[in-house]
Design an enzyme around this catalytic site. Structure first.
Site, short mmCIF file in Angstrom:
data_model
loop_
_atom_site.label_atom_id
_atom_site.label_comp_id
_atom_site.label_asym_id
_atom_site.label_seq_id
_atom_site.Cartn_x
_atom_site.Cartn_y
_atom_site.Cartn_z
N THR A 75 0.84 -1.20 0.00
CA THR A 75 0.00 0.00 0.00
C THR A 75 0.87 1.25 0.00
O THR A 75 0.66 2.18 -0.79
CB THR A 75 -0.92 -0.01 1.24
OG1 THR A 75 -1.75 -1.18 1.18
CG2 THR A 75 -1.79 1.24 1.31
N CYS A 333 -9.09 -6.76 1.21
CA CYS A 333 -9.50 -5.49 1.80
C CYS A 333 -10.98 -5.25 1.62
O CYS A 333 -11.61 -4.59 2.41
CB CYS A 333 -8.75 -4.35 1.16
SG CYS A 333 -7.03 -4.55 1.40
C1 LIG Z 1 -2.57 -5.99 -5.93
C2 LIG Z 1 -2.32 -5.51 -4.53
N1 LIG Z 1 -1.76 -4.30 -4.33
C3 LIG Z 1 -1.50 -3.83 -3.10
C4 LIG Z 1 -1.82 -4.57 -1.98
C5 LIG Z 1 -1.52 -4.02 -0.63
O1 LIG Z 1 -0.35 -4.59 -0.12
P1 LIG Z 1 -0.06 -4.57 1.47
O2 LIG Z 1 -1.05 -5.49 2.08
O3 LIG Z 1 1.34 -5.05 1.57
O4 LIG Z 1 -0.21 -3.15 1.91
C6 LIG Z 1 -2.42 -5.83 -2.13
C7 LIG Z 1 -2.80 -6.63 -0.95
O5 LIG Z 1 -3.67 -7.49 -1.03
C8 LIG Z 1 -2.67 -6.31 -3.45
O6 LIG Z 1 -3.24 -7.50 -3.66
#
Ligand SMILES: Cc1ncc(COP(=O)(O)O)c(C=O)c1O
Length: 390
Positions: A75, A333
């Site tokens: 993120t 999420c």
């Molecule tokens: C495609 C994608 N981008 C970003 C993220 C976010 O990553 P993080 O959980 O390390 O913040 C995710 C998490 O599921 C994801 O699947």
């Protein structure tokens, strides 16, 4: 009561940390606890581990001229890419795909508030970016493009080389959220052209939670989004964690050492499971039906009951959890909320079916025989009368 071990089929949400990575991390935490900015031996040792990890990550990615900014995860890397590039220039036009994780789409929406024009690229019938439409938009005022390499919800891989070649020819920076790709596909096959910036996250490939990276093929001008002591070449303030950075790299090295056999094995398991699932009533594949254009460990399905009515994906996730099977109803999420999936809608799934999706994602911890009962179990849940509607 002896409970059945969990059959964990939600690798796209999180992966169980590799015990060897955790063991090394524990040892390094005990040794390299110094602050990498300190100029005494404890600090210097920590800084050296951090820099070794940075160089090794660039080597693994095949980007020797690149730059790594370690972040807290995917993120933060996505936010730094979009906000960092965009805020270093005057507001212009930003192109993203309709299949982005909220870490990209919410950052893009923020840029819209700041005067940027946001355009969602159209998809073709396979759920991939329409390359002609992209090419037509790679002219002023477009100044930035961000396209997820693979959709976490649908598993569709984007033709990243073709996208990158077009953006490079137009001189427009391309960011790709590669969080679902890095660690799943052999790295050697990924780089021929490649995006200018990618985001990755260790907890998707059996590394620890709380570490990710934004990696640039060549250093780019970015406006830092976290201000403070100027760590990470001024791009991300905050005391770095050398042992987390080293653990990210070790987890990726360990995945890479298993490739390409790992991707082949997951693909074989995925193909067999999918074949068995699609023989059952009420189960259809969503996303690309060309299995070569999907993540090797990923299945996304649309579910309906015996009357052909869509069934709530979330309800099925809960029902399977009660039977000791962990899957997801979309990206982690959004799976806490019961609302139509934007990714399914973007690929043309009608709104009354867009809450009936589930995702099954495999990992190296799965043995073939563990998957044999899943099709029956899923089918039996769809036949239960009054299965909750979406
Ligand atoms: C495609 C994608 N981008 C970003 C993220 C976010 O990553 P993080 O959980 O390390 O913040 C995710 C998490 O599921 C994801 O699947």
């Amino acid at each position: 009561m002896v409970s059945k071990p969990l059959l964990y089929l939600d690798a796209c949400a999180a992966t169980p940390p590799d015990p060897q990575v955790l063991e090394q991390m524990q040892q390094q935490q005990n040794r390299f606890w110094g602050n990498p900015s300190s100029v005494h031996p404890a600090g210097i040792a920590a800084a050296e581990l951090l820099e070794r990890s940075r160089q090794r990550l660039l080597e693994l990615l095949g980007w020797p001229q690149g730059q790594v900014v370690f972040t807290s995860g995917g993120t933060e890397a996505d936010n730094l890419a979009l906000l960092g590039v965009a805020r270093s220039m005057e507001p212009a036009r930003l192109l993203i795909s309709p299949l982005e994780h909220p870490a990209v789409s919410a950052a893009a929406a923020q840029l819209q508030q700041e005067g940027w024009t946001l355009e969602l690229l159209p998809l073709n019938e396979r759920g991939q970016i329409d390359l002609d439409a992209l090419e037509g938009l790679l002219e002023p005022p477009t100044q930035l493009v961000s396209i997820a390499w693979a959709s976490s919800e649908l598993g569709t891989l984007q033709p990243m080389d073709a996208i990158a070649a077009r953006c490079a020819a137009a001189g427009i920076p391309l960011h790709s959220d590669a969080v679902q790709v890095i660690g799943q596909l052999p790295l050697a096959g990924l780089q021929p052209i490649g995006p200018d910036l990618i985001s990755l996250s260790a907890h998707k490939f059996q590394g620890p939670r709380g570490i990710g990276a934004l990696v640039m093929q060549r250093p780019l001008h970015l406006k830092p989004q976290l201000l403070g002591g100027g760590q990470e070449s001024g791009l991300r303030s905050g005391t770095e964690s050398p042992w987390l950075a080293a653990a990210l790299v070790q987890a990726l090295e360990r995945r890479e050492a298993q490739q390409p056999q790992l991707a082949r094995r997951l693909r074989r398991q995925r193909d067999q499971l999918l074949e068995d699932l699609l023989k059952r009533g009420g189960i259809r594949l969503s996303g690309s039906s060309d299995l070569d254009q999907r993540l090797p460990h990923h299945i996304s399905l649309l579910l309906s009951d015996s009357a052909g009515e869509p069934v709530s994906g979330r309800a099925i996730v809960r029902a399977l959890a009660a039977h000791g099977v962990a899957i997801s109803s979309g990206s982690a999420c959004s799976s806490g909320r019961d609302r139509p999936s934007a990714s399914l809608l973007a690929t043309g799934v009608p709104s009354h079916e867009a809450s009936s999706g589930i995702r099954i994602s495999l990992g190296p911890w799965i043995e073939d025989n563990q998957l044999a009962d899943l099709p029956d179990l899923l089918e039996s849940q769809l036949r239960i009368p009054n299965a909750p509607a979406p």
